[in-house]
Design an enzyme around this catalytic site. Structure first.
Site, PDB file in Angstrom:
ATOM      1  N   HIS A 219      -9.648   1.326   5.205  1.00 40.85           N
ATOM      2  CA  HIS A 219      -8.358   1.594   5.872  1.00 40.85           C
ATOM      3  C   HIS A 219      -8.576   2.626   6.977  1.00 40.85           C
ATOM      4  O   HIS A 219      -9.348   3.572   6.802  1.00 40.85           O
ATOM      5  CB  HIS A 219      -7.332   2.109   4.856  1.00 40.85           C
ATOM      6  CG  HIS A 219      -5.933   2.071   5.392  1.00 40.85           C
ATOM      7  ND1 HIS A 219      -5.471   2.995   6.299  1.00 40.85           N
ATOM      8  CD2 HIS A 219      -4.917   1.200   5.188  1.00 40.85           C
ATOM      9  CE1 HIS A 219      -4.216   2.701   6.617  1.00 40.85           C
ATOM     10  NE2 HIS A 219      -3.856   1.613   5.950  1.00 40.85           N
TER      11      HIS A 219
ATOM     12  N   ASN B 171       0.875  -1.177   0.000  1.00 49.49           N
ATOM     13  CA  ASN B 171       0.000   0.000   0.000  1.00 49.49           C
ATOM     14  C   ASN B 171       0.909   1.223   0.000  1.00 49.49           C
ATOM     15  O   ASN B 171       1.492   1.574   1.018  1.00 49.49           O
ATOM     16  CB  ASN B 171      -0.891  -0.022   1.251  1.00 49.49           C
ATOM     17  CG  ASN B 171      -1.775   1.210   1.348  1.00 49.49           C
ATOM     18  OD1 ASN B 171      -1.825   2.019   0.411  1.00 49.49           O
ATOM     19  ND2 ASN B 171      -2.470   1.354   2.466  1.00 49.49           N
ATOM     20  N   TRP B 172       1.030   1.829  -1.181  1.00 43.64           N
ATOM     21  CA  TRP B 172       1.959   2.961  -1.304  1.00 43.64           C
ATOM     22  C   TRP B 172       1.377   4.256  -0.728  1.00 43.64           C
ATOM     23  O   TRP B 172       2.048   5.275  -0.685  1.00 43.64           O
ATOM     24  CB  TRP B 172       2.354   3.165  -2.768  1.00 43.64           C
ATOM     25  CG  TRP B 172       3.346   2.141  -3.265  1.00 43.64           C
ATOM     26  CD1 TRP B 172       4.027   1.240  -2.505  1.00 43.64           C
ATOM     27  CD2 TRP B 172       3.771   1.925  -4.619  1.00 43.64           C
ATOM     28  NE1 TRP B 172       4.854   0.470  -3.297  1.00 43.64           N
ATOM     29  CE2 TRP B 172       4.714   0.866  -4.601  1.00 43.64           C
ATOM     30  CE3 TRP B 172       3.451   2.517  -5.840  1.00 43.64           C
ATOM     31  CZ2 TRP B 172       5.332   0.403  -5.762  1.00 43.64           C
ATOM     32  CZ3 TRP B 172       4.067   2.045  -6.996  1.00 43.64           C
ATOM     33  CH2 TRP B 172       5.000   1.001  -6.956  1.00 43.64           C
ATOM     34  N   LYS B 173       0.100   4.227  -0.364  1.00 43.37           N
ATOM     35  CA  LYS B 173      -0.569   5.409   0.199  1.00 43.37           C
ATOM     36  C   LYS B 173      -0.329   6.624  -0.706  1.00 43.37           C
ATOM     37  O   LYS B 173      -0.344   6.476  -1.919  1.00 43.37           O
ATOM     38  CB  LYS B 173      -0.094   5.637   1.638  1.00 43.37           C
ATOM     39  CG  LYS B 173      -0.256   4.380   2.495  1.00 43.37           C
ATOM     40  CD  LYS B 173      -0.025   4.599   3.958  1.00 43.37           C
ATOM     41  CE  LYS B 173      -0.242   3.292   4.721  1.00 43.37           C
ATOM     42  NZ  LYS B 173      -0.135   3.422   6.164  1.00 43.37           N
TER      43      LYS B 173
ATOM     44  N   GLY C 247       2.837   2.370  11.044  1.00 41.56           N
ATOM     45  CA  GLY C 247       3.908   3.363  10.934  1.00 41.56           C
ATOM     46  C   GLY C 247       4.658   3.664  12.222  1.00 41.56           C
ATOM     47  O   GLY C 247       5.409   4.639  12.285  1.00 41.56           O
TER      48      GLY C 247
ATOM     49  N   GLU D  20      -5.313  -4.594  10.851  1.00 35.92           N
ATOM     50  CA  GLU D  20      -4.298  -3.549  11.013  1.00 35.92           C
ATOM     51  C   GLU D  20      -4.574  -2.748  12.292  1.00 35.92           C
ATOM     52  O   GLU D  20      -5.377  -1.790  12.263  1.00 35.92           O
ATOM     53  CB  GLU D  20      -4.341  -2.578   9.828  1.00 35.92           C
ATOM     54  CG  GLU D  20      -4.028  -3.194   8.487  1.00 35.92           C
ATOM     55  CD  GLU D  20      -3.473  -2.168   7.506  1.00 35.92           C
ATOM     56  OE1 GLU D  20      -2.417  -2.427   6.936  1.00 35.92           O
ATOM     57  OE2 GLU D  20      -4.080  -1.097   7.340  1.00 35.92           O
TER      58      GLU D  20
ATOM     59  N   SER E  59       3.562  -1.968  10.571  1.00 35.73           N
ATOM     60  CA  SER E  59       5.005  -2.035  10.846  1.00 35.73           C
ATOM     61  C   SER E  59       5.660  -3.357  10.426  1.00 35.73           C
ATOM     62  O   SER E  59       6.626  -3.806  11.044  1.00 35.73           O
ATOM     63  CB  SER E  59       5.272  -1.769  12.336  1.00 35.73           C
ATOM     64  OG  SER E  59       4.859  -0.463  12.669  1.00 35.73           O
TER      65      SER E  59
ATOM     66  N   GLY F 207       2.937  -1.024   4.338  1.00 38.87           N
ATOM     67  CA  GLY F 207       3.014   0.391   4.002  1.00 38.87           C
ATOM     68  C   GLY F 207       4.456   0.803   3.755  1.00 38.87           C
ATOM     69  O   GLY F 207       5.030   0.540   2.691  1.00 38.87           O
ATOM     70  N   GLY F 208       5.082   1.411   4.760  1.00 37.64           N
ATOM     71  CA  GLY F 208       6.423   2.004   4.613  1.00 37.64           C
ATOM     72  C   GLY F 208       7.457   1.100   3.972  1.00 37.64           C
ATOM     73  O   GLY F 208       8.215   1.537   3.087  1.00 37.64           O
TER      74      GLY F 208
ATOM     75  N   GLU G 241      -6.910   5.043   7.950  1.00 35.05           N
ATOM     76  CA  GLU G 241      -6.621   6.433   7.574  1.00 35.05           C
ATOM     77  C   GLU G 241      -7.805   7.055   6.821  1.00 35.05           C
ATOM     78  O   GLU G 241      -8.091   8.241   6.968  1.00 35.05           O
ATOM     79  CB  GLU G 241      -5.328   6.480   6.731  1.00 35.05           C
ATOM     80  CG  GLU G 241      -4.097   6.214   7.595  1.00 35.05           C
ATOM     81  CD  GLU G 241      -2.896   5.647   6.845  1.00 35.05           C
ATOM     82  OE1 GLU G 241      -2.920   5.602   5.602  1.00 35.05           O
ATOM     83  OE2 GLU G 241      -1.936   5.244   7.527  1.00 35.05           O
TER      84      GLU G 241
HETATM   85  P1  13P Z   1       3.091   0.494   7.773  1.00 37.61           P
HETATM   86  O1  13P Z   1       3.579  -0.812   7.171  1.00 37.61           O
HETATM   87  O2  13P Z   1       3.856   1.678   7.311  1.00 37.61           O
HETATM   88  O3  13P Z   1       2.979   0.384   9.258  1.00 37.61           O
HETATM   89  O4  13P Z   1       1.601   0.724   7.219  1.00 37.61           O
HETATM   90  C1  13P Z   1       0.680  -0.306   7.319  1.00 37.61           C
HETATM   91  C2  13P Z   1      -0.517   0.064   6.542  1.00 37.61           C
HETATM   92  O5  13P Z   1      -1.232   0.994   6.891  1.00 37.61           O
HETATM   93  C3  13P Z   1      -0.799  -0.701   5.324  1.00 37.61           C
HETATM   94  O6  13P Z   1      -2.079  -0.457   4.851  1.00 37.61           O
END
Ligand code: 13P
Length: 240
Positions: A90, A6-8, A165, A159, A202, A223-224, A92
């Site tokens: 999600h 997920n590149w957000k 993050g 999640e 994470s 994510g990251g 967010e």
């Molecule tokens: P991180 O891997 O950066 O913690 O993000 C997880 C995430 O929100 C994937 O959708």
């Protein structure tokens, strides 16, 4: 799908071409069909050209089919742009756009109708985790979001909000218990079996190996650590 990037609202650094190169140089998997990448909407068609063997998806869709919704993308348009799956619910999006279970329910139905596999996220805030109420919290989210929905291509991502993050994860047995409860709840109360249950929060190329050994963790939503081709490749190598 087992491993999804997920590149957000980021593009991989330094650019898509070098991400691709470092991913393919390092990945050892022959068949990448169980891998997905969800780039920003505007890069979906570019990604389809770069990654012929990887599934490309959207990070959200509108809860409406079409019309006067400035700035939104419908399920139909996302499908038309080449997406084969969509991340929904999600934390967010829930937080930044006041997205509630009713809207998520509508989005899941529209995704299914438009042949987009839904990847639906659930997770608890830290106070719920600390009070030990995670299972009840997640099951009530599942009940509301999947009302009147049964399909065989639904991917669920657990999640925990406080883990995204932050570099902090629940213990593996805690994740395992929640995944097992999610599976039981879907089968016994909602009458569908999730295609897979992913963990997100994470995840990196080091902790994934231990996590994937758990029988209830099918894969990851990353994510990251997905923003660098080589680190995402290592997660794939260590997990599939
Ligand atoms: P991180 O891997 O950066 O913690 O993000 C997880 C995430 O929100 C994937 O959708």
């Amino acid at each position: 799908m087992k491993i999804i990037a997920n590149w957000k609202m980021n593009l991989p650094t330094p650019n898509l071409g070098s991400w691709t190169e470092s991913f393919y140089q390092n990945v050892s998997l022959q068949d990448n069909k169980s891998i997905g990448i969800a780039p920003p909407f505007t890069h979906i068609s570019d990604c389809i050209k770069h990654f012929k063997d990887i599934r490309i998806g959207a990070q959200n869709i509108s809860s409406e089919t079409e019309g006067n919704r400035t700035g939104e993308i419908s399920a139909h348009i996302a499908k038309d742009s080449g997406a084969s799956f969509v991340i929904l619910g999600h934390s967010e999006v829930r937080e930044n756009f006041n997205e509630n279970a009713l809207l998520i329910n509508r989005k899941i139905k529209l995704a299914i109708k438009n042949y987009l596999s839904p990847v639906v996220c659930f997770g608890e805030p830290q106070d719920i985790y600390k009070s030990g109420d995670t299972e009840d919290f997640i099951c009530s989210q599942l009940k509301e979001c999947f009302k009147d929905i049964q399909a065989d291509n639904i991917v669920i991502a657990y999640e925990p909000i406080w883990s995204i993050g932050t570099g902090t994860l629940p213990k593996i047995n805690e994740i395992s218990e929640i995944h097992s409860s999610i599976k039981d709840y879907c089968i016994n109360h909602l009458k569908f079996k999730p295609e897979s249950i992913l963990y997100g929060g994470s995840v990196n190329d080091e902790n994934c190996s231990n996590l994937i050994n758990d029988k209830y963790i099918d894969g990851f939503l990353v994510g990251g650590a997905s923003l660098k081709g080589n680190s995402f490749a290592k997660i794939v190598n260590n997990s599939i």
